[in-house]
Design an enzyme around this catalytic site. Structure first.
Site, PDB file in Angstrom:
ATOM      1  N   HIS A 192      35.622  30.371  39.398  1.00 59.28           N
ATOM      2  CA  HIS A 192      36.570  29.553  40.160  1.00 59.28           C
ATOM      3  C   HIS A 192      37.480  30.453  40.997  1.00 59.28           C
ATOM      4  O   HIS A 192      37.858  30.099  42.125  1.00 59.28           O
ATOM      5  CB  HIS A 192      37.390  28.706  39.189  1.00 59.28           C
ATOM      6  CG  HIS A 192      38.031  27.514  39.806  1.00 59.28           C
ATOM      7  ND1 HIS A 192      38.894  26.685  39.126  1.00 59.28           N
ATOM      8  CD2 HIS A 192      37.954  26.996  41.051  1.00 59.28           C
ATOM      9  CE1 HIS A 192      39.303  25.705  39.913  1.00 59.28           C
ATOM     10  NE2 HIS A 192      38.753  25.878  41.095  1.00 59.28           N
ATOM     11  N   HIS A 196      35.954  30.173  34.493  1.00 60.34           N
ATOM     12  CA  HIS A 196      37.260  30.422  35.107  1.00 60.34           C
ATOM     13  C   HIS A 196      37.149  31.515  36.175  1.00 60.34           C
ATOM     14  O   HIS A 196      37.716  31.395  37.267  1.00 60.34           O
ATOM     15  CB  HIS A 196      38.260  30.879  34.041  1.00 60.34           C
ATOM     16  CG  HIS A 196      38.842  29.777  33.230  1.00 60.34           C
ATOM     17  ND1 HIS A 196      39.415  28.648  33.784  1.00 60.34           N
ATOM     18  CD2 HIS A 196      38.983  29.635  31.885  1.00 60.34           C
ATOM     19  CE1 HIS A 196      39.867  27.865  32.822  1.00 60.34           C
ATOM     20  NE2 HIS A 196      39.618  28.428  31.662  1.00 60.34           N
ATOM     21  N   HIS A 247      32.603  29.970  28.961  1.00 56.96           N
ATOM     22  CA  HIS A 247      33.854  29.295  29.345  1.00 56.96           C
ATOM     23  C   HIS A 247      34.713  30.193  30.236  1.00 56.96           C
ATOM     24  O   HIS A 247      35.130  29.796  31.329  1.00 56.96           O
ATOM     25  CB  HIS A 247      34.616  28.913  28.084  1.00 56.96           C
ATOM     26  CG  HIS A 247      35.920  28.230  28.335  1.00 56.96           C
ATOM     27  ND1 HIS A 247      36.098  26.872  28.221  1.00 56.96           N
ATOM     28  CD2 HIS A 247      37.141  28.719  28.700  1.00 56.96           C
ATOM     29  CE1 HIS A 247      37.344  26.547  28.517  1.00 56.96           C
ATOM     30  NE2 HIS A 247      38.001  27.660  28.805  1.00 56.96           N
ATOM     31  N   GLU A 248      34.967  31.401  29.772  1.00 54.11           N
ATOM     32  CA  GLU A 248      35.834  32.301  30.532  1.00 54.11           C
ATOM     33  C   GLU A 248      35.173  32.732  31.840  1.00 54.11           C
ATOM     34  O   GLU A 248      35.867  32.960  32.838  1.00 54.11           O
ATOM     35  CB  GLU A 248      36.216  33.513  29.686  1.00 54.11           C
ATOM     36  CG  GLU A 248      36.977  33.184  28.404  1.00 54.11           C
ATOM     37  CD  GLU A 248      38.229  32.345  28.640  1.00 54.11           C
ATOM     38  OE1 GLU A 248      38.799  32.421  29.757  1.00 54.11           O
ATOM     39  OE2 GLU A 248      38.622  31.602  27.731  1.00 54.11           O
TER      40      GLU A 248
END
Length: 585
Positions: A377, A374, A370-371
């Site tokens: 991105h 980020h 998940h991290e």
């Protein structure tokens, strides 16, 4: 001061009025337009007295947020129990006992020690056979930084929450908005509080029947295994883990040997290289703020200067709990000035010992993916203007899209069969366990979904209160609102002493005010987006490049609704989200 600088605001406004402005690149125009909105929502248009008050509120809110976070940290570490014998910790697996022993050594004592940090609290509330011990930890954890519980009044965030809510409402009113929610949603994908509530209420209505049945199933299981007639909050995680083991033959602890940290990182980096055409290489020559922190250079194949990534992966004293990423440096390419982006990725995994590697639960693996989403991105952006490069300028209810999409691989059989290997034997994760993981993902899924809906509705309720309705005692009003929404939406019990709001850092020290719904809003996009990889191939570079070009590279340079259509070509479907939680569409 910058937000109230009328001369600077006029410079931006002048640029936007020039005839040639409309001929500029889209990312430049987006930046100018968003900067003008930033100025206006910073109070630049207000009269002198109102502008002064707006600035006072901004500074005070910044201070209050820091105080809130410090109180939570102090409360988390300020309560603990020490154990001289493992008999008091019956039920805890060896790995969890090792974590508590390491915690004791770090505190300079013998034996085992548990405070309220996530690794310790999770070990007790999930595995401890002693129900009274679980209750003590639940009481201490759910009343952190409040007027209740064993440290009642210490590091008390109740007056902090009250003042934050008042000031946010007043600031929104100064800008001409009805409440803080209306102000926040003026720059979101969601167009109104009503549409968000409709979305959340729809999810609650779909999930609640399944959640009621799941709780009834769990209660029957507990009764059949000498448990209580009525489950309390400190029983839910414990019996859920027992039921999971009984029905799925699976537990987070049992999975750990297949997810050694370094091996998991290698598999993640290989996936990133395959999908997006980039490589991550460790560089120990770069200074860091702690010996455990490492630095990686992210290199693209097409000659773009390498980006950078700091990994701070292990729990330690005085380190904030949880997991997150943040911006260290933004990409910029303006005239002669050029620089590549750098990100921080922070987790709180158990640190390896002398003869013990760092083994992750599957939940930890999902968090890591998940991290990392980020970070990608931020790091893969091709936008040259910092205010709209990477994650900057992305609507808050869309910023979780890449992170939640990357989670998808952590559940897929074809990926797990490739990378999940026993750290001692090298054997792959058994096929039946991989199959069980999908069932585990949906295990008690409706209850988990309702919990997120409850948090999101509570957030909207608190920040939807107009300034003139927030009279003292505001903290009690906030707690009452949380309890009222729980009674309407939730199915598990919540005691009157529960004060989870007072340690809810997302709302009061984390940027999610009037935006907690964003997780579910973006998850709908992410689950539907991942279906493209399922259809085209989990390791299909063409689909990876499509995601990179349409969403990861564009960052905040255009509305996410446009980026989403460029990637998916249609509105997001709800069915993949419901399926992920095991709920029939």
């Amino acid at each position: 001061a910058r937000g109230h600088n009328r001369a600077l605001f006029e410079c931006w406004s002048t640029v936007s009025r020039l005839d040639e402005f409309r001929d500029q690149p889209a990312d430049f125009r987006r930046m100018v337009e968003q900067e003008i909105v930033d100025f206006r929502q910073s109070g630049v248009d207000l009269e002198d007295q109102q502008r002064t008050r707006f600035a006072e509120i901004s500074l005070r809110l910044s201070s209050l947020g820091n105080t809130f976070g410090n109180h939570v940290l102090d409360a988390t570490e300020g309560w603990s129990e020490h154990f001289e014998k493992t008999a008091a910790l019956a039920g805890l697996p060896e790995g969890e006992l090792a974590t508590l022993a390491e915690n004791a050594r770090a505190a300079g004592v013998e034996g085992w020690r548990a405070d309220l940090s996530h690794p310790c609290y999770h070990a007790i509330i999930t595995h401890a056979d002693d129900r009274a011990l679980r209750r003590r930890f639940y009481l201490a954890h759910s009343t952190r930084a409040s007027s209740q519980g064993p440290r009642a009044g210490h590091d008390n965030n109740e007056p902090i929450v009250a003042e934050i809510l008042k000031l946010r409402a007043e600031q929104a009113h100064l800008l001409g908005y009805r409440d803080a929610t209306e102000l926040k949603l003026s720059r979101r994908m969601a167009d109104s509080a009503g549409s968000v509530r409709d979305f959340l209420d729809d999810l609650a209505a779909r999930a609640r029947p399944s959640a009621v049945e799941q709780l009834a199933q769990l209660t029957r299981f507990a009764r059949d295994h000498n448990g209580p007639e009525v489950l309390e909050p400190w029983d839910i995680a414990y019996y859920s883990e027992k039921l999971r083991e009984r029905t799925l033959g699976l537990s987070q602890e049992k999975l750990k040997p297949w997810f050694e940290l370094e091996q998991t990182l290698d598999g993640l980096f290989e996936l990133i290289e395959t999908l997006f055409g980039v490589s991550l290489r460790r560089d120990d020559s770069v200074p860091t703020w702690h010996p455990d922190v490492r630095f990686y250079r992210l290199t693209l194949r097409d000659g773009v200067p390498p980006a950078g990534l700091y990994l701070d992966l292990y729990a330690r004293n005085r380190k904030q709990g949880g997991a997150w990423m943040d911006v260290c440096r933004q990409r910029m390419n303006i005239g002669p000035r050029s620089r590549a982006p750098i990100a921080f990725l922070t987790c709180n995994f158990a640190k390896p010992g002398e003869s013990r590697p760092s083994l992750l639960t599957h939940d930890d693996v999902v968090t890591l993916f998940h991290e990392t989403g980020h970070c990608l991105h931020h790091l893969l952006t091709r936008v040259d203007w910092p205010p709209v490069a990477g994650i900057s300028g992305v609507e808050w209810d869309a910023v979780e899209l890449p992170s939640q999409l990357l989670e998808g691989w952590a559940w897929e059989p074809d990926y797990l069969a490739k990378v999940a290997r026993h750290h001692e034997t090298g054997q792959p994760l058994p096929a039946e366990w991989i199959e069980a993981l999908d069932h585990d993902r949906k295990f008690m899924g409706a209850i988990a979904l309702l919990r997120q809906v409850e948090f999101a509705l509570t957030d909207l309720e608190l920040h939807g209160l107009p300034a003139d309705s927030l009279s003292d005692p505001v903290a009690e009003t906030a707690v009452a609102a949380a309890q009222r929404i729980h009674a309407r939406v939730g199915v598990t019990p919540m005691p009157d002493f529960n004060r989870y709001l007072m340690s809810f850092s997302h709302l009061f020290d984390g940027g999610y005010a009037a935006g907690y719904y964003s997780y579910l809003w973006a998850e709908r996009l992410a689950r539907d987006g991942f279906e493209m990889f399922r259809r085209n191939g989990l390791f299909d570079p063409a689909t990876g490049q499509q995601l990179r070009r349409a969403i990861l590279e564009t960052g905040g340079s255009r509305p996410m609704s446009e980026s989403w259509m460029a990637f998916r070509g249609r509105a997001a479907a709800l069915e993949p989200l419901l399926n992920a939680y095991g709920i029939a569409a």
